[in-house]
Write a protein that holds these residues in place. Structure first.
Motif, mmCIF file in Angstrom:
data_model
loop_
_atom_site.group_PDB
_atom_site.id
_atom_site.type_symbol
_atom_site.label_atom_id
_atom_site.label_comp_id
_atom_site.label_asym_id
_atom_site.label_seq_id
_atom_site.Cartn_x
_atom_site.Cartn_y
_atom_site.Cartn_z
ATOM 1 N N ASP A 1 0.876 -1.186 0.096
ATOM 2 C CA ASP A 1 -0.027 0.218 -0.090
ATOM 3 C C ASP A 1 0.813 1.365 -0.154
ATOM 4 O O ASP A 1 1.523 1.367 0.823
ATOM 5 C CB ASP A 1 -1.109 0.066 1.184
ATOM 6 C CG ASP A 1 -2.082 0.976 1.199
ATOM 7 O OD1 ASP A 1 -1.849 2.118 0.499
ATOM 8 O OD2 ASP A 1 -2.979 0.893 1.902
ATOM 9 N N PRO A 2 0.710 2.079 -1.015
ATOM 10 C CA PRO A 2 1.653 3.422 -1.041
ATOM 11 C C PRO A 2 1.442 4.204 0.048
ATOM 12 O O PRO A 2 2.591 4.708 0.424
ATOM 13 C CB PRO A 2 1.101 4.026 -2.341
ATOM 14 C CG PRO A 2 -0.206 3.271 -2.754
ATOM 15 C CD PRO A 2 -0.154 2.053 -2.210
ATOM 16 N N ILE A 3 0.325 4.392 0.607
ATOM 17 C CA ILE A 3 0.117 5.232 1.743
ATOM 18 C C ILE A 3 0.823 4.702 2.986
ATOM 19 O O ILE A 3 1.455 5.433 3.711
ATOM 20 C CB ILE A 3 -1.486 5.240 2.273
ATOM 21 C CG1 ILE A 3 -2.112 6.173 1.050
ATOM 22 C CG2 ILE A 3 -1.625 5.898 3.542
ATOM 23 C CD1 ILE A 3 -3.679 6.217 1.239
ATOM 24 N N GLU B 1 3.513 2.694 2.658
ATOM 25 C CA GLU B 1 4.765 2.906 2.499
ATOM 26 C C GLU B 1 5.285 4.372 3.010
ATOM 27 O O GLU B 1 6.220 4.376 3.450
ATOM 28 C CB GLU B 1 5.111 2.666 1.203
ATOM 29 C CG GLU B 1 5.429 1.403 0.746
ATOM 30 C CD GLU B 1 6.580 0.511 1.569
ATOM 31 O OE1 GLU B 1 7.615 1.419 1.328
ATOM 32 O OE2 GLU B 1 6.453 0.038 2.333
ATOM 33 N N TRP B 2 4.438 5.219 2.545
ATOM 34 C CA TRP B 2 4.881 6.500 2.640
ATOM 35 C C TRP B 2 4.881 6.991 4.139
ATOM 36 O O TRP B 2 5.990 7.417 4.986
ATOM 37 C CB TRP B 2 3.696 7.450 2.407
ATOM 38 C CG TRP B 2 4.178 9.072 2.187
ATOM 39 C CD1 TRP B 2 4.982 9.763 1.424
ATOM 40 C CD2 TRP B 2 3.821 9.963 3.554
ATOM 41 N NE1 TRP B 2 5.043 11.112 2.064
ATOM 42 C CE2 TRP B 2 4.513 11.252 2.821
ATOM 43 C CE3 TRP B 2 2.989 9.788 4.588
ATOM 44 C CZ2 TRP B 2 4.332 12.488 3.687
ATOM 45 C CZ3 TRP B 2 2.970 11.103 5.154
ATOM 46 C CH2 TRP B 2 3.807 12.217 4.980
ATOM 47 N N ILE B 3 4.042 6.350 5.023
ATOM 48 C CA ILE B 3 3.872 6.475 6.486
ATOM 49 C C ILE B 3 5.318 6.143 7.156
ATOM 50 O O ILE B 3 5.824 6.705 8.035
ATOM 51 C CB ILE B 3 2.712 6.076 7.065
ATOM 52 C CG1 ILE B 3 1.478 6.876 6.670
ATOM 53 C CG2 ILE B 3 2.784 5.790 8.699
ATOM 54 C CD1 ILE B 3 0.276 6.314 7.180
ATOM 55 N N ARG B 4 5.339 4.819 6.494
ATOM 56 C CA ARG B 4 6.903 4.200 7.131
ATOM 57 C C ARG B 4 8.137 5.068 6.797
ATOM 58 O O ARG B 4 8.946 5.096 7.767
ATOM 59 C CB ARG B 4 6.866 2.710 6.624
ATOM 60 C CG ARG B 4 7.789 1.865 7.429
ATOM 61 C CD ARG B 4 7.799 0.550 7.192
ATOM 62 N NE ARG B 4 8.287 0.426 5.571
ATOM 63 C CZ ARG B 4 8.663 -0.691 5.043
ATOM 64 N NH1 ARG B 4 8.528 -1.910 5.915
ATOM 65 N NH2 ARG B 4 9.009 -0.892 4.202
ATOM 66 N N ALA B 5 8.091 5.385 5.594
ATOM 67 C CA ALA B 5 9.376 5.971 5.082
ATOM 68 C C ALA B 5 9.546 7.378 5.661
ATOM 69 O O ALA B 5 10.475 7.646 6.078
ATOM 70 C CB ALA B 5 9.349 5.835 3.617
ATOM 71 N N LYS B 6 8.324 8.165 5.935
ATOM 72 C CA LYS B 6 8.345 9.646 6.309
ATOM 73 C C LYS B 6 8.317 9.545 7.888
ATOM 74 O O LYS B 6 9.053 10.457 8.330
ATOM 75 C CB LYS B 6 7.324 10.329 5.785
ATOM 76 C CG LYS B 6 7.459 10.388 4.275
ATOM 77 C CD LYS B 6 8.688 11.049 3.499
ATOM 78 C CE LYS B 6 8.574 11.215 2.098
ATOM 79 N NZ LYS B 6 10.135 11.739 1.516
#
Lengths: 248, 360
Positions: B10-12, B14-19
């Motif tokens: 899930d891109p969302i 992914e974003w939360i994890r990365a940022k």
């Protein structure tokens, strides 16, 4: 005009930077129409020598006479000489906040009071001559090094100078761009411009120079026509220098 | 709760994890900040909006409520913005503020950078003078002792920048001059003015200056404060401009010299455009500082935006609602300062792009 008249006369010129003596009793005469190439190891005083001619450096002893004017602290004399003497720098020194065309017209308009339309016409003509008229509206940062240096030459020519000084004009360029700058300088020489060029480009010196001046440790060690200088240098120091510059 | 999802399709997520949760330390920081936000923001929203009193006949309703009392601000905003200027004439400072903001906005747009811009300013300032003083064309005369609030803040800033900036450029050039007397004077002025707080300069202008003037000669209080502000800002701006001048490479001076340009032409055409461009961020920083420093004129009895807030707080009927009034004043300050800051960023970007260099 007076073809044999002296453009630059230096008599016993010395220059100190603090305790370091950058020039020692230098004598030099360059006549109208002559092309001089100044060479020598780094730190030998070549740049200082030509920077005295438009008084970017001041001399501490001796006499510097340019275009019939003795240079001293009188700013009017200095500005009068500078208007007749064009200079091209190693690092181009174009004005980054002005377009190529504005770089060329700034001097004629503000130091020579030339009308802008006239300056623009002259500038376009010179950009044709250095073969980059299509870059006129761009800012210098968008141009390659070779193009920037050709603009710098055109900027100096736009003042209609009687003498052109070149301070290592190709030293900051990538090898593939050196040719385009030297070509412009060779053309200029063929048109009869009086030129003093500090350079390590010995091929250029051989084809263009009337005389080669070899400097070391602030002194003019040797001054000779290129044929003589390259085939039989008169001093050991010049021989060593030549073998280093030509030998690689 | 900070554990990353096992499957990162899930891109969302992914974003939360990365940022937000890239490392244990970052995860702790993220959780801590979320917790603090949860503690602070909902109560503020409750106070400022949900429980706030927007309309009420008097302060009694406010005292009973748990939320903010915006009635106080709606009741007093005209005094806060216009000070002691005659109430029925408030349209005049309002129009003056509008004119001043229009002039500034126009001056900031490159399409208006024309020869007639200074004329536009002269005409605009003349119109503002007529509006504020009156005395002609059927407008009643209002002495500048009664000017106050936002219009005073904006006028002090406008004339402050207009007077201090040219002075600062001259001071910076003098400080770099090779003439020792000129250099000494510039250094002396800059160090002297920077060495004292603005408050003491304002006091000197207001209390001591009249003592030195011959009997019968008096300079208006507003003018004295304005001069003190200009001198103070000029000393700081001069150092900012000097910083810009120092960054212009020596080759630029030499290239201009080699063309035979005189000192002033070299300075105006070649050196200053580059030096001032480099100095845009610290210059705007100083302008914002000056805008806020104008609030110090209250100590010599001038009523700028912040002073008018202080005065309305002395009204016994409305005592105790200082937070609301100060929030309102802060909001006004913030709008102007933020606009200046955004503009400077855009200007930097624009100049960098025009010249083909990457914006820093």
């Amino acid at each position: 005009m007076m073809q044999d008249a002296a453009m630059v006369e230096m008599e016993k010129v010395s220059k100190w930077f603090g305790a370091f003596r950058a020039l020692k009793d230098v004598d030099l005469v360059v006549r109208r129409g002559e092309k001089y190439v100044v060479c020598g190891p780094s730190g030998s005083g070549k740049s200082t020598l030509i920077r005295l001619i438009n008084r970017l450096e001041t001399h501490d002893a001796g006499r510097v006479r340019v275009n019939g004017v003795d240079l001293d602290d009188d700013l009017r004399k200095v500005d009068a000489v500078r208007r007749e003497v064009g200079m091209v720098f190693q690092s181009f020194n174009l004005f980054p906040h002005l377009t190529v065309l504005e770089n060329l017209t700034l001097g004629p308009v503000w130091a020579r009071n030339m009308p802008l339309h006239e300056a623009n016409a002259l500038a376009m003509q010179l950009l044709e001559r250095v073969r980059i008229p299509e870059q006129a509206a761009k800012y210098p940062a968008r141009l390659s090094g070779g193009q920037q240096q050709r603009v710098a030459i055109a900027r100096a020519l736009c003042m209609k100078p009687q003498l052109m000084l070149f301070d290592e004009p190709t030293s900051a360029l990538d090898p593939e761009m050196i040719r385009e700058v030297l070509d412009v300088m060779v053309e200029l020489a063929h048109e009869g411009m009086t030129m003093i060029v500090v350079t390590h480009e010995m091929g250029f010196a051989r084809t263009v120079a009337d005389r080669i001046v070899f400097m070391d440790s602030g002194e003019i060690v040797e001054s000779a026509p290129p044929g003589q200088f390259f085939s039989s240098p008169g001093t050991e120091r010049a021989r060593i220098f030549l073998s280093r510059v030509l030998g690689h | 709760m900070a554990a990353a999802p096992k499957k990162g399709s899930d891109p969302i997520f992914e974003w939360i994890r990365a940022k937000l949760f890239p490392s244990p330390l970052s995860s702790v920081a993220t959780v801590l900040i979320l917790y603090l936000a949860w503690q602070a923001i909902p109560p503020f929203i409750d106070w400022a909006f949900l429980d706030a009193i927007w309309r009420a006949p008097d302060s009694a309703a406010c005292r009973a409520a748990a939320g903010a009392c915006w009635v106080f601000v709606t009741e007093k905003y005209r005094f806060i913005l216009f000070g002691t200027y005659p109430y029925e004439e408030h349209w005049r400072p309002a129009l003056a503020i509008f004119l001043l903001i229009t002039l500034w906005a126009a001056s900031l747009a490159p399409m208006f950078w024309r020869r007639w811009l200074p004329l536009m300013w002269l005409a605009g300032l003349a119109a503002i003078g007529v509006l504020m003083w009156g005395g002609i064309g059927g407008l009643s005369y209002v002495e500048n002792e009664r000017w106050g609030g936002l219009v005073l803040t904006l006028l002090l800033t406008t004339f402050g920048i207009g007077g201090a900036f040219p002075l600062a450029v001259l001071l910076a050039l003098a400080r770099r001059s090779r003439m020792p007397v000129l250099q000494g004077l510039a250094v002396g002025f800059i160090e002297l003015v920077r060495g004292v707080p603005l408050i003491s300069l304002l006091f000197m202008a207001s209390v001591m200056l009249p003592l030195f003037l011959p009997a019968g000669v008096s300079i208006d209080k507003l003018l004295r404060a304005q001069i003190a502000l200009i001198l103070f800002a000029a000393a700081y701006l001069a150092e900012v401009v000097r910083g810009g001048l120092q960054v212009v490479p020596r080759g630029q001076y030499e290239a201009a010299d080699a063309l035979g340009l005189s000192y002033w032409r070299k300075t105006v055409l070649v050196i200053l455009p580059q030096a001032l461009k480099i100095a845009i961020p610290p210059l705007v920083n100083s302008f914002i500082g000056l805008f806020k420093d104008t609030s110090l004129v209250l100590i010599i009895g001038l009523f700028d935006l912040l002073s008018t807030v202080k005065i309305v707080l002395t009204d016994p009927v409305w005592s105790g609602f200082g937070v609301e009034a100060y929030l309102f004043a802060s909001l006004v300050y913030f709008v102007f300062c933020y606009a200046m800051s955004r503009y400077s960023q855009r200007l930097e970007w624009r100049l960098a792009r025009a010249e083909g260099a990457r914006p820093r």
